[in-house]
Enzyme design. Structure first.
Site, PDB file in Angstrom:
ATOM      1  N   GLU A 112       0.833  -1.212   0.000  1.00 24.61           N
ATOM      2  CA  GLU A 112       0.000   0.000   0.000  1.00 24.61           C
ATOM      3  C   GLU A 112       0.861   1.253   0.000  1.00 24.61           C
ATOM      4  O   GLU A 112       0.519   2.252  -0.649  1.00 24.61           O
ATOM      5  CB  GLU A 112      -0.940  -0.028   1.206  1.00 24.61           C
ATOM      6  CG  GLU A 112      -1.986  -1.129   1.117  1.00 24.61           C
ATOM      7  CD  GLU A 112      -2.846  -1.248   2.353  1.00 24.61           C
ATOM      8  OE1 GLU A 112      -4.002  -1.679   2.223  1.00 24.61           O
ATOM      9  OE2 GLU A 112      -2.361  -0.925   3.460  1.00 24.61           O
ATOM     10  N   GLU A 132      -3.192 -10.164   4.070  1.00 24.11           N
ATOM     11  CA  GLU A 132      -4.104  -9.867   5.174  1.00 24.11           C
ATOM     12  C   GLU A 132      -5.228 -10.890   5.316  1.00 24.11           C
ATOM     13  O   GLU A 132      -5.695 -11.183   6.426  1.00 24.11           O
ATOM     14  CB  GLU A 132      -4.707  -8.464   4.990  1.00 24.11           C
ATOM     15  CG  GLU A 132      -3.780  -7.311   5.335  1.00 24.11           C
ATOM     16  CD  GLU A 132      -2.875  -6.898   4.195  1.00 24.11           C
ATOM     17  OE1 GLU A 132      -2.269  -5.820   4.293  1.00 24.11           O
ATOM     18  OE2 GLU A 132      -2.753  -7.657   3.211  1.00 24.11           O
TER      19      GLU A 132
END
Length: 261
Positions: A112, A132
């Site tokens: 990210e 995740e």
């Protein structure tokens, strides 16, 4: 400070930011706040025109959130500081080019962070993932950004399965601009940064504001905002000395001397 997890150096108009938190360059709340201060200073310093963000060593760019720090009390919804996680994702008004030089493992919040840059260069051994899902959480920023950057189905596969992409596949899907041998990565990042630093900063600012604001607008609405002088950076560009300098340099068949004003 020798224990500062963020190392910086400048050359001319370029700022290099290195995440240096052994063993894996993971980001905890304190580190994120430092990064926010660094990138805020970069944004607000008129003498700095381009930033490079990278990780120390050749194994990890950044694996994202520091799970060890989280286990010791860092709250996932804690104070990340200016610019949100990693100092870049939510930093308002950052109208300067940022290059991510991905030197190794780039996953979770580290991916990210890279996606928050404008240009991504990667070492040919770098790997990318959004793991995740395996810990029962969501890669929130990547869920917003990645399907807009690479083919939708590839992005969704990464989000749904957490699978890893080797550097060549990431390049094939357009996640990174280009790959370089590990020992050449930073040289190539600096070559790109020097090229951008030699360009017109007010034009870069206008490009970034238009791209950012027009993302969710219809084409004609965005174009109307430009022609009606509703983008501050575009208006500043058209009233600038650099605009005149560009025209003079073209007429005189020479390189322009950009001043950023």
């Amino acid at each position: 400070m020798t224990d500062n997890p963020i190392k910086t150096r400048t050359e001319g108009h370029i700022l290099e930011v290195t995440l240096d938190r052994p063993k894996a360059n993971a980001i905890d709340l304190a580190t994120s706040r430092i990064m926010g201060e660094v990138f805020t200073t970069f944004r607000d310093d008129p003498d700095l025109r381009v930033a490079i963000v990278t990780g120390a060593g050749q194994k990890f760019f950044c694996p994202g959130w520091d799970l060890k720090a989280a286990a010791e009390g860092d709250a996932v919804d804690g104070d990340y500081g200016k610019g949100g996680f990693g100092g870049l994702q939510e930093l308002r008004g950052l109208n300067k080019p940022v290059i991510a030089a991905v030197n190794g493992i780039c996953c979770g919040g580290g991916l990210e962070l890279a996606l928050s840059a404008d240009i991504i260069l990667a070492a040919d051994h770098a790997t990318f993932a959004l793991p995740e899902i395996r810990s029962g959480t969501v890669a929130d920023a990547a869920s917003i950004k990645l399907p807009k950057r690479i083919p939708y189905h590839i992005a969704m596969e990464m989000l749904f399965t957490g699978r890893w992409l080797e550097a060549e596949e990431a390049a094939r899907w357009g996640m990174v601009n280009r790959l370089h041998p590990a020992d050449r990565l930073m040289d190539e990042a600096w070559t790109m940064a020097r090229l951008l630093a030699s360009g017109p900063p007010l034009v870069y600012a206008a490009i970034k504001e238009i791209v950012r604001e027009a993302e969710d607008m219809k084409f004609q609405d965005a174009l109307n905002r430009i022609t009606k002088s509703q983008f501050a950076t575009v208006e500043a560009l058209y009233r600038s000395e650099d605009q005149k300098e560009g025209a003079r340099a073209f007429a005189e068949k020479r390189d322009p001397a950009w001043q950023g004003r």
